[in-house]
Design a protein around this motif. Structure first.
Motif, PDB file in Angstrom:
ATOM      1  N   UNK A  82       1.069  -1.702  -0.435  1.00 46.22           N
ATOM      2  CA  UNK A  82       0.463  -0.010  -0.309  1.00 46.22           C
ATOM      3  C   UNK A  82       0.400   1.419  -0.245  1.00 46.22           C
ATOM      4  N   UNK A  83       1.626   1.097   0.875  1.00 48.28           N
ATOM      5  CA  UNK A  83       2.885   2.500   1.140  1.00 48.28           C
ATOM      6  C   UNK A  83       3.187   2.920  -0.682  1.00 48.28           C
ATOM      7  N   UNK A  84       3.996   1.766  -1.369  1.00 44.37           N
ATOM      8  CA  UNK A  84       4.544   1.514  -2.399  1.00 44.37           C
ATOM      9  C   UNK A  84       3.763   2.214  -3.651  1.00 44.37           C
ATOM     10  N   UNK A  85       2.160   1.833  -3.476  1.00 41.52           N
ATOM     11  CA  UNK A  85       1.452   2.343  -3.983  1.00 41.52           C
ATOM     12  C   UNK A  85       0.977   3.807  -4.049  1.00 41.52           C
ATOM     13  N   UNK A  86       1.321   4.028  -3.503  1.00 34.66           N
ATOM     14  CA  UNK A  86       0.183   5.884  -2.897  1.00 34.66           C
ATOM     15  C   UNK A  86       1.783   6.538  -3.110  1.00 34.66           C
ATOM     16  N   UNK A  87       2.925   5.425  -3.521  1.00 29.74           N
ATOM     17  CA  UNK A  87       4.631   6.182  -3.945  1.00 29.74           C
ATOM     18  C   UNK A  87       3.959   6.166  -5.323  1.00 29.74           C
ATOM     19  N   UNK A  88       3.858   5.106  -6.132  1.00 28.84           N
ATOM     20  CA  UNK A  88       3.905   4.796  -7.276  1.00 28.84           C
ATOM     21  C   UNK A  88       2.313   5.426  -8.030  1.00 28.84           C
ATOM     22  N   UNK A  89       1.571   6.146  -7.551  1.00 26.36           N
ATOM     23  CA  UNK A  89       0.218   7.165  -7.803  1.00 26.36           C
ATOM     24  C   UNK A  89       1.422   8.455  -8.172  1.00 26.36           C
ATOM     25  N   UNK A 228       7.221  -4.748  -9.777  1.00 25.07           N
ATOM     26  CA  UNK A 228       8.835  -5.689  -9.665  1.00 25.07           C
ATOM     27  C   UNK A 228       9.050  -4.779  -8.717  1.00 25.07           C
ATOM     28  N   UNK A 229       9.223  -3.497  -8.352  1.00 24.96           N
ATOM     29  CA  UNK A 229       8.894  -2.942  -7.212  1.00 24.96           C
ATOM     30  C   UNK A 229       8.660  -3.880  -5.979  1.00 24.96           C
ATOM     31  N   UNK A 230       7.823  -4.084  -5.555  1.00 21.51           N
ATOM     32  CA  UNK A 230       7.373  -4.438  -4.947  1.00 21.51           C
ATOM     33  C   UNK A 230       7.398  -5.916  -4.210  1.00 21.51           C
ATOM     34  N   UNK A 231       7.395  -6.535  -5.250  1.00 24.39           N
ATOM     35  CA  UNK A 231       7.590  -8.107  -4.670  1.00 24.39           C
ATOM     36  C   UNK A 231       8.778  -7.993  -4.330  1.00 24.39           C
ATOM     37  N   UNK A 232       9.639  -7.462  -4.476  1.00 26.08           N
ATOM     38  CA  UNK A 232      11.148  -7.050  -4.552  1.00 26.08           C
ATOM     39  C   UNK A 232      11.758  -6.079  -3.379  1.00 26.08           C
ATOM     40  N   UNK A 233      10.799  -5.489  -2.872  1.00 25.44           N
ATOM     41  CA  UNK A 233      10.789  -5.337  -1.044  1.00 25.44           C
ATOM     42  C   UNK A 233      11.062  -5.854  -0.302  1.00 25.44           C
ATOM     43  N   UNK A 234       9.180  -6.240  -0.609  1.00 28.21           N
ATOM     44  CA  UNK A 234       8.756  -7.739   0.023  1.00 28.21           C
ATOM     45  C   UNK A 234       9.699  -8.414   0.658  1.00 28.21           C
ATOM     46  N   UNK A 235      10.351  -8.790  -0.254  1.00 25.48           N
ATOM     47  CA  UNK A 235      11.875  -9.686  -0.086  1.00 25.48           C
ATOM     48  C   UNK A 235      12.881  -9.432   1.012  1.00 25.48           C
ATOM     49  N   UNK A 236      13.268  -8.240   0.806  1.00 24.66           N
ATOM     50  CA  UNK A 236      14.293  -6.923   0.988  1.00 24.66           C
ATOM     51  C   UNK A 236      13.905  -6.748   2.794  1.00 24.66           C
ATOM     52  N   UNK A 237      12.898  -6.419   2.825  1.00 26.66           N
ATOM     53  CA  UNK A 237      11.766  -5.837   3.961  1.00 26.66           C
ATOM     54  C   UNK A 237      11.439  -7.312   3.990  1.00 26.66           C
ATOM     55  N   UNK A 238      11.128  -8.573   4.232  1.00 19.36           N
ATOM     56  CA  UNK A 238      11.257 -10.335   5.055  1.00 19.36           C
ATOM     57  C   UNK A 238      13.178 -10.402   5.590  1.00 19.36           C
TER      58      UNK A 238
END
Length: 264
Positions: A82-89, A228-238
């Motif tokens: 949700x955070x990144x989607x608002x950034x991308x918006x 892709x940013x959401x997918x990869x950042x999820x892995x980074x945060x995990x």
């Protein structure tokens, strides 16, 4: 406009000068700035009296120092998308503008700030400012910024700047083609205004359709990079790495502030 506005707008004839307005935080992006900039850009798009926009930062230190780390430190795998989607918006609001946008890079432009600058049609900078994609140093993958750089420079250079996270000077950015005009610090805003005025004087339909064609050609790649940013950042945060880096930075900042207060 109120004193608390994180984005302020002034008008010079047919040009809207939009300022990111968190100078104490080097104009870093937080929820308020993100929402206000998105709303401001769409409002200016709908305003027929505005022919062009200059985007800059308040103060001399920074155009935008990227994401606000105090906010970023609250992000986890549950709220990251949700955070990144608002950034991308917010980025999409800049992409959706049919009117020319010129970035007046008055100071540091890194991370999200660098990406906001790359969303603009033209960029004016001074030789000493620092800019780039330091995400990897914060434990984050460089995804959207790397894609945006690839629209301006070659694969090898984008790979170098993305993998190393090194910042470059305005002078080098100009040599690489990331910056259109290089002027002294006191001439950044005047040059950007001059650029905007010349673009504003061009036939509207031709400008609108030229921008539309660039947007059409790059929108699929931008959409894919955001996903892709959401997918990869999820892995980074995990992995816990971004949280570790941000906690260390916030701790150092608090210690530095405390030391200054005791000294004073």
């Amino acid at each position: 406009m109120t004193p608390q506005s994180t984005v302020v707008t002034d008008y010079i004839d047919e040009i809207a000068v939009v300022r990111l307005n968190r100078p104490a935080e080097m104009n870093a992006v937080n929820a308020s700035l993100r929402a206000e900039l998105t709303d401001t850009l769409y409002a200016l798009e709908a305003d027929d009296t505005v022919r062009a926009i200059v985007l800059t930062g308040t103060g001399e230190r920074a155009f935008c120092a990227g994401q606000d780390l105090d906010e970023a430190a609250t992000i986890d795998t549950g709220n990251l998308a949700d955070w990144l989607n608002r950034q991308h918006a917010m980025y999409q609001a800049a992409r959706d503008m049919t009117k020319p946008i010129v970035a007046a890079l008055n100071g540091t432009a890194v991370g999200a700030g660098f990406q906001i600058a790359l969303m603009c049609d033209l960029r004016v900078a001074h030789p000493a400012l620092r800019m780039g994609q330091p995400e990897v140093k914060a434990g984050l993958a460089s995804i959207v910024g790397s894609y945006l750089m690839s629209l301006q420079i070659g694969h090898s250079l984008s790979q170098e700047l993305s993998l190393t996270g090194e910042l470059i000077t305005g002078e080098r950015a100009h040599a690489l083609g990331l910056v259109n005009d290089l002027v002294s610090a006191d001439q950044v805003l005047p040059r950007a205004l001059d650029r905007a005025a010349k673009l504003a004087a061009l036939p509207r339909t031709a400008v609108r359709l030229t921008k539309q064609r660039f947007r059409e050609r790059t929108q699929p790649g931008f959409n894919e990079a955001c996903s892709a940013g959401i997918r990869y950042q999820l892995e980074c945060y995990a992995s816990g790495e971004p949280q570790q880096v941000m906690r260390a930075f916030i701790s150092r900042r608090a210690s530095s502030t405390s030391a200054r207060l005791h000294k004073d």
